[in-house]
Design a protein around this motif. Structure first.
Motif, PDB file in Angstrom:
ATOM      1  N   VAL A  14       0.853  -1.181   0.000  1.00  0.00           N
ATOM      2  CA  VAL A  14       0.000   0.000   0.000  1.00  0.00           C
ATOM      3  C   VAL A  14       0.892   1.235   0.000  1.00  0.00           C
ATOM      4  CG1 VAL A  14      -1.725   1.339   1.264  1.00  0.00           C
ATOM      5  CG2 VAL A  14      -1.887  -1.162   1.217  1.00  0.00           C
ATOM      6  N   ARG A  15       0.646   2.136  -0.940  1.00  0.00           N
ATOM      7  CA  ARG A  15       1.388   3.410  -0.991  1.00  0.00           C
ATOM      8  C   ARG A  15       0.378   4.549  -0.938  1.00  0.00           C
ATOM      9  NH1 ARG A  15       3.636   8.086  -1.268  1.00  0.00           N
ATOM     10  NH2 ARG A  15       5.660   8.353  -2.308  1.00  0.00           N
ATOM     11  N   GLY A  33      -4.137   3.387   5.814  1.00  0.00           N
ATOM     12  CA  GLY A  33      -3.234   2.562   5.003  1.00  0.00           C
ATOM     13  C   GLY A  33      -2.860   1.276   5.709  1.00  0.00           C
ATOM     14  N   LYS A  36      -5.793  -1.060   5.578  1.00  0.00           N
ATOM     15  CA  LYS A  36      -5.938  -1.673   4.261  1.00  0.00           C
ATOM     16  C   LYS A  36      -4.933  -2.804   4.072  1.00  0.00           C
ATOM     17  CE  LYS A  36      -9.340   0.769   2.654  1.00  0.00           C
ATOM     18  NZ  LYS A  36     -10.661   0.138   2.454  1.00  0.00           N
ATOM     19  N   LEU A  37      -3.716  -2.601   4.579  1.00  0.00           N
ATOM     20  CA  LEU A  37      -2.719  -3.666   4.481  1.00  0.00           C
ATOM     21  C   LEU A  37      -3.183  -4.896   5.242  1.00  0.00           C
ATOM     22  CD1 LEU A  37       0.255  -4.245   3.450  1.00  0.00           C
ATOM     23  CD2 LEU A  37       0.899  -3.923   5.833  1.00  0.00           C
ATOM     24  N   TYR A 104       3.690   0.797   2.841  1.00  0.00           N
ATOM     25  CA  TYR A 104       3.500  -0.439   3.594  1.00  0.00           C
ATOM     26  C   TYR A 104       3.746  -1.649   2.695  1.00  0.00           C
ATOM     27  CZ  TYR A 104       1.135   2.365   7.172  1.00  0.00           C
ATOM     28  OH  TYR A 104       0.839   3.290   8.144  1.00  0.00           O
ATOM     29  N   TYR A 248      -2.621  -4.794  -9.391  1.00  0.00           N
ATOM     30  CA  TYR A 248      -2.521  -3.519  -8.679  1.00  0.00           C
ATOM     31  C   TYR A 248      -3.720  -2.622  -8.975  1.00  0.00           C
ATOM     32  CZ  TYR A 248      -0.782  -1.302 -13.030  1.00  0.00           C
ATOM     33  OH  TYR A 248      -0.645  -0.815 -14.307  1.00  0.00           O
ATOM     34  N   VAL A 254      -4.079   6.520  -3.482  1.00  0.00           N
ATOM     35  CA  VAL A 254      -3.491   5.261  -3.041  1.00  0.00           C
ATOM     36  C   VAL A 254      -3.103   4.394  -4.237  1.00  0.00           C
ATOM     37  CG1 VAL A 254      -5.689   4.001  -2.919  1.00  0.00           C
ATOM     38  CG2 VAL A 254      -3.790   3.305  -1.446  1.00  0.00           C
ATOM     39  N   ALA A 256      -2.093   0.196  -4.581  1.00  0.00           N
ATOM     40  CA  ALA A 256      -2.016  -1.049  -3.817  1.00  0.00           C
ATOM     41  C   ALA A 256      -1.692  -2.205  -4.754  1.00  0.00           C
ATOM     42  CB  ALA A 256      -3.329  -1.317  -3.080  1.00  0.00           C
ATOM     43  N   LEU A 264      -8.058  -7.096  -3.750  1.00  0.00           N
ATOM     44  CA  LEU A 264      -8.039  -5.659  -3.987  1.00  0.00           C
ATOM     45  C   LEU A 264      -9.460  -5.132  -4.158  1.00  0.00           C
ATOM     46  CD1 LEU A 264      -5.024  -5.526  -6.448  1.00  0.00           C
ATOM     47  CD2 LEU A 264      -5.088  -4.452  -4.198  1.00  0.00           C
ATOM     48  N   PHE A 268     -10.841  -2.409  -1.354  1.00  0.00           N
ATOM     49  CA  PHE A 268     -11.084  -1.026  -1.783  1.00  0.00           C
ATOM     50  C   PHE A 268     -12.472  -0.832  -2.390  1.00  0.00           C
ATOM     51  CE2 PHE A 268      -6.489  -1.527  -1.651  1.00  0.00           C
ATOM     52  CZ  PHE A 268      -6.107  -0.381  -0.965  1.00  0.00           C
TER      53      PHE A 268
END
Length: 619
Positions: A14-15, A33, A36-37, A104, A248, A254, A256, A264, A268
């Motif tokens: 996760v960015r 974040g 979410k991870l 993350y 991805y 974000v 991910a 995913l 999300f």
């Protein structure tokens, strides 16, 4: 799968692309974040239950504050243990907010090399006093030529402390990261920069593309390798053959990455079309500045995505995988009908829980379609003379379906005595009594794959035979597993495959045992050759026999001594596999056609190990 095998590993990244204040205002917490991870990892827990770990990078840490964090744990409860430890750290240091960052990485591990323990649990971390030289690494991969990579970096002057592939890749990438930082240092030092300005310039211009291209040039294997730098760069790189999967999702706030698409979607709340697949040889790079770049690092070649992902490993909640598994079941209908002599009235269809259920649904749909065609023909053939009662009888005909095999208990390792263990193993599955007419009905039970056949023989066939059916037909929605995997799945020993043992038995029975010695000699003769010149000689073990001959021998091998029923086994064909999964042609487990030269090297080595008594049940 009745004989469980260890899965591939799972990755999650996760960015966060905006300041943490954005997530507090938009989603109500700076931990968005991190949460979410957790969800991405929990939804992929099937991919690794030996250990789990996470790493986090904080972009805006002040000098003297920690900016890179890691937590790891072992065991089936590792995900919960890792995140519990993280929240304890948050409670203990509320002002410093450890693990609250913008980058993350999470990892779920199954060991496929026999090496386990916390020191082998991802992410791996390479520390340095310069942020840009710190590297956290995790992945779902196995290199077939780790010895070559090891020799390469030793020749360059490095001294790795371990020879496991993850350690080697960490050292190789770390060296190149240091070199890249040095290159940028010289570049901006010559331009007159110094101090904080020089450091900022270095961090802003680290060329991950350059690093990944040079490092991956000598890699052979299946991989998705992920990394975070201490200064805030992120990458995820997929092998050029597309063996291992990665997906991805990118939005305005974000990015991910995960090993599977539906996780995913769930994490999300997005549609299938919003998730992209990382292409073979492609890297997803997110720079410190938040620039998102899919980059082709290696040219795609001999693209062979893993078909076992579709049959078994990945979650069936993926739209395409669900359809493919149903099609695998449907394609078996014709052969299954031949095995029961088209006798619907005296055949009960079932499945072996829990992963074969979708293939079973596809087989049922195919059977019902066939049945409906027969009913139409019967109605049309006698439409002038049929009575209402006769029409009603025809319309009432149905496929007989029952849940015959139930997974009841789990074998516990504290049972030490072989006799007690075997007796307990025989009761891992149970059956629904009273659903079969003894000596009259046949049973058809579908499994998604057959690896060792041990559970079939000790438990499933044994328990089904208690109802004394006339015939038991075990159906595999995948082809015969004949060859080991070398790209990250725990199937490396020849002696564990029932198809291989069946072929060896047939060779000995038919006076062809010398072929075993010949294949061993040919494999040994190639042992010192470069991997590019090695061919798969193990195919010669199977060459004299048809698929049906091996299937019939497997049926004998899984039949318990006291079984009153005739047992038959039906396997999916390789052609059927490709028809059902046209975009995932990686079939080396079944065909022996490996997508990389290292595959041939390792299958021959596996045969040598078996022949010499390593990984061989009868020695």
């Amino acid at each position: 799968m009745s004989d469980s095998i260890k899965h591939e590993c799972g990755i999650a990244m996760v960015r966060l692309l905006k300041p943490l204040e954005h997530y507090r205002q938009t989603y109500g917490t700076e931990l968005w974040g991190l949460n979410k991870l957790y969800l991405l990892m929990e939804k992929q827990h099937n991919r690794g239950q030996e250990g789990a770990g996470l790493a986090a990078v904080k972009l805006r840490a002040e000098p003297g504050e920690e900016y890179i964090f890691r937590e790891r744990a072992m065991g089936t409860g590792a995900i919960q243990e890792v995140f519990a430890a993280v929240h304890r750290e948050l409670a203990a240091w509320p002002k410093q907010q450890p693990f609250v960052g913008e980058l993350y990485m999470g990892h779920l591990r199954y060991s496929t090399t026999g090496r386990s323990g916390i020191s082998y649990t991802h992410p791996f971390l390479r520390r340095n006093n310069w942020r840009s030289r710190n590297l956290a690494l995790a992945g779902n991969f196995n290199l077939t030529n780790v010895d070559e990579v090891f020799a390469h970096i030793v020749a360059r002057g490095q001294h790795p402390r371990h020879n496991a592939d993850t350690f080697i890749i960490l050292e190789q990438l770390g060296y190149l990261l240091d070199s890249e930082a040095d290159r940028q240092y010289r570049r901006y030092k010559e331009q007159g920069l110094s101090g904080a300005a020089l450091n900022e310039a270095i961090e802003a211009h680290i060329d991950l593309e350059r690093i990944l291209r040079e490092a991956s040039e000598i890699w052979d294997g299946g991989y998705v390798i992920c990394g975070l730098t201490g200064s805030g760069d992120m990458f995820s790189l997929r092998d050029p053959h597309g063996i291992r999967p990665a997906f991805y999702y990118a939005a305005d706030d974000v990015v991910a990455v995960a090993s599977e698409r539906p996780v995913l979607q769930t994490a999300f709340d997005i549609e299938t079309e919003q998730v992209r697949e990382l292409l073979p040889g492609q890297a997803l790079i997110v720079t410190k500045a938040g620039e998102v770049k899919p980059v082709q690092i290696r040219p795609a070649e001999n693209v062979r995505p893993c078909s076992f992902e579709r049959i078994y490993f990945s979650r069936g909640s993926d739209r395409d995988i669900y359809r493919e598994r149903k099609e695998l079941g449907r394609l078996l209908v014709d052969e299954v009908l031949r095995r029961v002599d088209y006798d619907f009235a005296h055949t009960v269809f079932s499945f072996i829980p829990n992963t074969a259920e979708v293939a079973y649904m596809g087989m049922m749909e195919g059977l019902q379609e066939w049945f409906d065609r027969q009913k139409c023909r019967a109605l049309l053939a006698s439409r002038e003379t049929l009575t209402e009662a006769e029409i009603s009888d025809i319309m009432a005909m149905r496929v007989r379906t029952e849940k015959l095999a139930l997974k009841d208990i789990k074998l516990r390792t504290f049972i030490a005595e072989d006799s007690s263990r075997d007796d307990l193993a025989a009761h891992v599955y149970d059956t629904t009594y009273g659903t079969i007419r003894p000596g009259v009905d046949s049973v058809v039970a579908i499994d998604d794959s057959i690896v060792r056949g041990t559970t079939l023989r000790r438990s499933i066939v044994h328990i089904l035979s208690r109802q004394r059916p006339r015939k038991i037909v075990i159906v595999s929605s995948s082809p015969q597993i004949r060859y080991p995997d070398c790209y990250g799945i725990d199937m490396s020993s020849m002696g564990e495959f029932i198809a291989f043992n069946a072929a060896v038995e047939l060779l000995r029975e038919r006076g062809m045992a010398s072929r075993i010695d010949e294949v061993y000699a040919e494999c040994k003769a190639q042992a010192g050759l470069p991997k590019e010149r090695i061919v798969n000689h193990v195919k010669k073990i199977y060459a004299p026999f048809s698929d049906r001959e091996i299937s019939d021998r497997i049926a004998r091998m899984i039949t318990p001594p006291d079984c009153p029923s005739r047992v038959e086994v039906v396997f999916q064909t390789i052609a059927g596999l490709h028809e059902a999964c046209p975009n995932h042609t990686g079939d080396w487990y079944f065909s022996g056609d490996y997508p990389t030269p290292g595959g041939n090297k390792l299958v021959n080595r596996a045969f040598i190990d078996w022949y010499e008594g390593r990984g061989r049940a009868d020695r």
